[in-house]
Motif scaffolding. Structure first.
Motif, PDB file in Angstrom:
ATOM      1  N   GLY A  91     -10.149 -45.335 -52.072  1.00 49.38           N
ATOM      2  CA  GLY A  91     -10.398 -46.541 -52.851  1.00 49.38           C
ATOM      3  C   GLY A  91     -11.415 -47.463 -52.221  1.00 49.38           C
ATOM      4  O   GLY A  91     -11.983 -48.329 -52.904  1.00 49.38           O
ATOM      5  N   ALA A  92     -11.665 -47.272 -50.932  1.00 47.65           N
ATOM      6  CA  ALA A  92     -12.675 -48.087 -50.259  1.00 47.65           C
ATOM      7  C   ALA A  92     -14.087 -47.595 -50.556  1.00 47.65           C
ATOM      8  O   ALA A  92     -15.043 -48.363 -50.443  1.00 47.65           O
ATOM      9  N   PHE A  93     -14.205 -46.330 -50.955  1.00 49.11           N
ATOM     10  CA  PHE A  93     -15.525 -45.721 -51.082  1.00 49.11           C
ATOM     11  C   PHE A  93     -15.889 -45.330 -52.510  1.00 49.11           C
ATOM     12  O   PHE A  93     -16.976 -44.792 -52.739  1.00 49.11           O
ATOM     13  N   LEU A  94     -14.997 -45.571 -53.460  1.00 46.33           N
ATOM     14  CA  LEU A  94     -15.221 -45.169 -54.849  1.00 46.33           C
ATOM     15  C   LEU A  94     -14.928 -46.313 -55.804  1.00 46.33           C
ATOM     16  O   LEU A  94     -14.092 -47.182 -55.522  1.00 46.33           O
ATOM     17  N   ASN A  95     -15.608 -46.293 -56.951  1.00 44.36           N
ATOM     18  CA  ASN A  95     -15.265 -47.175 -58.064  1.00 44.36           C
ATOM     19  C   ASN A  95     -15.362 -46.339 -59.335  1.00 44.36           C
ATOM     20  O   ASN A  95     -16.451 -45.915 -59.729  1.00 44.36           O
ATOM     21  N   LEU A  96     -14.204 -46.075 -59.952  1.00 45.64           N
ATOM     22  CA  LEU A  96     -14.132 -45.166 -61.087  1.00 45.64           C
ATOM     23  C   LEU A  96     -13.768 -45.920 -62.354  1.00 45.64           C
ATOM     24  O   LEU A  96     -12.790 -46.681 -62.377  1.00 45.64           O
ATOM     25  N   THR A  97     -14.546 -45.739 -63.413  1.00 45.00           N
ATOM     26  CA  THR A  97     -14.253 -46.329 -64.718  1.00 45.00           C
ATOM     27  C   THR A  97     -14.407 -45.235 -65.782  1.00 45.00           C
ATOM     28  O   THR A  97     -14.710 -44.082 -65.475  1.00 45.00           O
ATOM     29  N   ASN A  98     -14.210 -45.600 -67.038  1.00 42.91           N
ATOM     30  CA  ASN A  98     -14.380 -44.647 -68.126  1.00 42.91           C
ATOM     31  C   ASN A  98     -15.840 -44.372 -68.449  1.00 42.91           C
ATOM     32  O   ASN A  98     -16.136 -43.485 -69.261  1.00 42.91           O
ATOM     33  N   SER A  99     -16.771 -45.123 -67.825  1.00 41.87           N
ATOM     34  CA  SER A  99     -18.201 -44.948 -68.113  1.00 41.87           C
ATOM     35  C   SER A  99     -18.997 -44.410 -66.933  1.00 41.87           C
ATOM     36  O   SER A  99     -20.106 -43.908 -67.129  1.00 41.87           O
ATOM     37  N   TYR A 100     -18.470 -44.516 -65.719  1.00 43.16           N
ATOM     38  CA  TYR A 100     -19.233 -44.103 -64.538  1.00 43.16           C
ATOM     39  C   TYR A 100     -18.317 -43.987 -63.334  1.00 43.16           C
ATOM     40  O   TYR A 100     -17.190 -44.518 -63.324  1.00 43.16           O
ATOM     41  N   LEU A 101     -18.808 -43.280 -62.319  1.00 41.73           N
ATOM     42  CA  LEU A 101     -18.159 -43.212 -61.011  1.00 41.73           C
ATOM     43  C   LEU A 101     -19.187 -43.587 -59.962  1.00 41.73           C
ATOM     44  O   LEU A 101     -20.243 -42.952 -59.861  1.00 41.73           O
ATOM     45  N   LEU A 102     -18.902 -44.631 -59.186  1.00 38.88           N
ATOM     46  CA  LEU A 102     -19.740 -45.009 -58.052  1.00 38.88           C
ATOM     47  C   LEU A 102     -19.161 -44.391 -56.783  1.00 38.88           C
ATOM     48  O   LEU A 102     -17.947 -44.469 -56.549  1.00 38.88           O
ATOM     49  N   VAL A 103     -20.029 -43.796 -55.971  1.00 37.70           N
ATOM     50  CA  VAL A 103     -19.625 -43.153 -54.726  1.00 37.70           C
ATOM     51  C   VAL A 103     -20.465 -43.728 -53.600  1.00 37.70           C
ATOM     52  O   VAL A 103     -21.669 -43.970 -53.768  1.00 37.70           O
ATOM     53  N   CYS A 104     -19.832 -43.956 -52.457  1.00 34.70           N
ATOM     54  CA  CYS A 104     -20.572 -44.515 -51.325  1.00 34.70           C
ATOM     55  C   CYS A 104     -21.702 -43.592 -50.908  1.00 34.70           C
ATOM     56  O   CYS A 104     -21.609 -42.364 -51.021  1.00 34.70           O
ATOM     57  N   ASP A 105     -22.785 -44.183 -50.440  1.00 29.17           N
ATOM     58  CA  ASP A 105     -23.939 -43.420 -49.982  1.00 29.17           C
ATOM     59  C   ASP A 105     -23.611 -42.765 -48.644  1.00 29.17           C
ATOM     60  O   ASP A 105     -22.724 -43.204 -47.916  1.00 29.17           O
ATOM     61  N   GLY A 106     -24.334 -41.702 -48.313  1.00 27.70           N
ATOM     62  CA  GLY A 106     -24.150 -41.037 -47.027  1.00 27.70           C
ATOM     63  C   GLY A 106     -23.812 -39.563 -47.193  1.00 27.70           C
ATOM     64  O   GLY A 106     -23.292 -39.134 -48.231  1.00 27.70           O
ATOM     65  N   GLU A 107     -24.085 -38.777 -46.166  1.00 28.37           N
ATOM     66  CA  GLU A 107     -23.842 -37.339 -46.208  1.00 28.37           C
ATOM     67  C   GLU A 107     -22.365 -37.010 -46.337  1.00 28.37           C
ATOM     68  O   GLU A 107     -22.012 -35.956 -46.884  1.00 28.37           O
ATOM     69  N   GLU A 108     -21.482 -37.892 -45.835  1.00 26.80           N
ATOM     70  CA  GLU A 108     -20.053 -37.604 -45.860  1.00 26.80           C
ATOM     71  C   GLU A 108     -19.510 -37.467 -47.272  1.00 26.80           C
ATOM     72  O   GLU A 108     -18.474 -36.832 -47.483  1.00 26.80           O
ATOM     73  N   SER A 109     -20.197 -38.040 -48.245  1.00 26.70           N
ATOM     74  CA  SER A 109     -19.699 -38.002 -49.617  1.00 26.70           C
ATOM     75  C   SER A 109     -20.333 -36.906 -50.466  1.00 26.70           C
ATOM     76  O   SER A 109     -20.016 -36.775 -51.650  1.00 26.70           O
ATOM     77  N   ASN A 110     -21.211 -36.097 -49.877  1.00 26.99           N
ATOM     78  CA  ASN A 110     -21.926 -35.079 -50.653  1.00 26.99           C
ATOM     79  C   ASN A 110     -20.974 -34.072 -51.286  1.00 26.99           C
ATOM     80  O   ASN A 110     -21.105 -33.720 -52.464  1.00 26.99           O
ATOM     81  N   ASN A 111     -20.011 -33.572 -50.506  1.00 31.75           N
ATOM     82  CA  ASN A 111     -19.083 -32.578 -51.028  1.00 31.75           C
ATOM     83  C   ASN A 111     -18.246 -33.158 -52.157  1.00 31.75           C
ATOM     84  O   ASN A 111     -18.004 -32.495 -53.172  1.00 31.75           O
ATOM     85  N   PHE A 112     -17.790 -34.394 -51.983  1.00 32.13           N
ATOM     86  CA  PHE A 112     -16.999 -35.004 -53.046  1.00 32.13           C
ATOM     87  C   PHE A 112     -17.822 -35.146 -54.317  1.00 32.13           C
ATOM     88  O   PHE A 112     -17.319 -34.910 -55.420  1.00 32.13           O
ATOM     89  N   CYS A 113     -19.074 -35.531 -54.193  1.00 30.73           N
ATOM     90  CA  CYS A 113     -19.927 -35.715 -55.379  1.00 30.73           C
ATOM     91  C   CYS A 113     -20.052 -34.428 -56.172  1.00 30.73           C
ATOM     92  O   CYS A 113     -20.025 -34.439 -57.411  1.00 30.73           O
ATOM     93  N   LYS A 114     -20.193 -33.296 -55.482  1.00 30.17           N
ATOM     94  CA  LYS A 114     -20.305 -32.018 -56.172  1.00 30.17           C
ATOM     95  C   LYS A 114     -19.043 -31.723 -56.975  1.00 30.17           C
ATOM     96  O   LYS A 114     -19.107 -31.249 -58.116  1.00 30.17           O
ATOM     97  N   VAL A 115     -17.887 -31.997 -56.379  1.00 30.88           N
ATOM     98  CA  VAL A 115     -16.623 -31.772 -57.077  1.00 30.88           C
ATOM     99  C   VAL A 115     -16.480 -32.742 -58.243  1.00 30.88           C
ATOM    100  O   VAL A 115     -16.080 -32.363 -59.349  1.00 30.88           O
ATOM    101  N   ALA A 116     -16.801 -34.006 -58.003  1.00 32.13           N
ATOM    102  CA  ALA A 116     -16.640 -35.027 -59.034  1.00 32.13           C
ATOM    103  C   ALA A 116     -17.518 -34.762 -60.244  1.00 32.13           C
ATOM    104  O   ALA A 116     -17.127 -35.026 -61.384  1.00 32.13           O
ATOM    105  N   GLN A 117     -18.709 -34.228 -60.031  1.00 35.19           N
ATOM    106  CA  GLN A 117     -19.596 -33.927 -61.148  1.00 35.19           C
ATOM    107  C   GLN A 117     -19.014 -32.845 -62.044  1.00 35.19           C
ATOM    108  O   GLN A 117     -19.233 -32.849 -63.255  1.00 35.19           O
ATOM    109  N   ASP A 118     -18.238 -31.927 -61.459  1.00 40.49           N
ATOM    110  CA  ASP A 118     -17.540 -30.925 -62.268  1.00 40.49           C
ATOM    111  C   ASP A 118     -16.333 -31.533 -62.972  1.00 40.49           C
ATOM    112  O   ASP A 118     -16.020 -31.189 -64.113  1.00 40.49           O
ATOM    113  N   ASP A 119     -15.635 -32.427 -62.282  1.00 42.11           N
ATOM    114  CA  ASP A 119     -14.452 -33.065 -62.865  1.00 42.11           C
ATOM    115  C   ASP A 119     -14.816 -34.001 -64.007  1.00 42.11           C
ATOM    116  O   ASP A 119     -14.049 -34.163 -64.964  1.00 42.11           O
TER     117      ASP A 119
END
Length: 304
Positions: A91-119
């Motif tokens: 919850g410190a690194f994400l903001n999720l709504t029905n219109s968009y998902l914000l993810v913190c910048d940085g290499e640590e979030s790359n893997n999550f972004c790939k999964v989230a784009q599928d979800d």
């Protein structure tokens, strides 16, 4: 047709093959019929497809559908465990709504972004920082109508957000001494709770930008309502110490079902380890099965 696997003999070796997937009969809608292939595949992966009876009736199909966490009309509902760079405070690194998902910048979030784009194939997944910080989930607040960020957000960050977010989402800055907006405001697409000491002008900006009705309130005698509540348009999870009377009063005020609970193995700061919209929720890896049951009930999601 039997649901048992077919065994073909070849010399001394026996090879087990999957039975043919057949779209049978008695579907409740065309969407259910169109979803057969996905359900069959998903069920097999989770060992629901091969049962002792091999039942392929329409009722058994709908049972597997429920077990898999599907709803129809091209949407999912599910609650998922995840982490950001091995950190469970998602919850410190994400903001999720029905219109968009914000993810913190940085290499640590790359893997999550790939999964989230599928979800979340229907909404943009946007990597960003706010005022150069990665804890964007605690610094901003938003819903399908808008996004409010602190006044210290740089022009480059603002331009990036406006370019990447849908045109229907208004991006606006807010200058308030309570600058950690995610800690002092919580909202869905219709209502918002705010810190009792938020400036009146700030309250008006929240109402105008997010197009919500705003209420000043406490949760479990704590003014950091954004830290102690996660809500979508179906319900909300709040601080475990909220009394029954307080839950009833808040539920009546917001016209939402609210349930008290924790995340990440007992953390009362529920927004630190959980984000959600109407279709999906992400919680930290330490979140227990019992906590997930509360999340599912509160937000009306299916556990996955």
């Amino acid at each position: 047709m039997s649901g048992e696997p077919v065994v073909e003999q070849s010399g001394e070796l026996a090879q087990e093959t999957e039975p043919e997937v057949v779209a049978t009969r008695n579907y409740t809608s065309s969407a259910e019929k169109d979803g057969w292939w996905y359900i069959a595949r998903y069920s097999k992966e989770h060992k629901y497809y091969y049962g002792n009876t091999g039942d392929r009736s329409a009722q058994a199909f709908r049972t597997r559908r429920a077990q898999c966490g599907f709803i129809w009309e091209n949407k999912w509902t599910q609650a998922l465990r995840t982490s950001i760079g091995n950190n469970d405070d998602v919850g410190a690194f994400l903001n999720l709504t029905n219109s968009y998902l914000l993810v913190c910048d940085g290499e640590e979030s790359n893997n999550f972004c790939k999964v989230a784009q599928d979800d979340l194939p229907d909404i943009p997944v946007v990597k960003t920082s706010l005022a150069g910080c990665r804890v964007i989930g605690r610094m901003c607040v938003g819903n399908k109508n808008g996004l409010i960020v602190p006044e210290t957000t740089s022009d480059i960050e603002l331009q990036h957000l406006k370019r990447e977010l849908p045109d229907s989402v208004e991006v606006r800055t807010l200058e308030d001494r309570l600058s950690a907006l995610g800690n002092v405001i919580v909202c869905n697409d219709h209502v918002a709770l705010v810190h009792p000491d938020l400036d009146k002008e700030s309250e008006e900006i929240v109402a105008d930008t997010l197009k919500v009705e705003v209420f000043r309130h406490l949760i479990a005698n704590n003014s950091l309502v954004g830290s102690y509540c996660v809500m979508n348009n179906n319900g909300g999870l709040v601080h475990i110490d909220a009394s029954k009377t307080e839950l009833e009063d808040l539920s009546s005020l917001l016209q939402l079902q609210l349930i008290a609970g924790t995340v990440n193995g007992g953390n009362k700061t529920v927004a630190s380890g959980l984000v959600a919209n109407d279709c999906i929720a992400y919680a930290g890896m330490k979140t227990t099965g019992k906590e997930f049951a509360s999340i599912e009930t509160a937000l009306q999601l299916k556990i996955h």
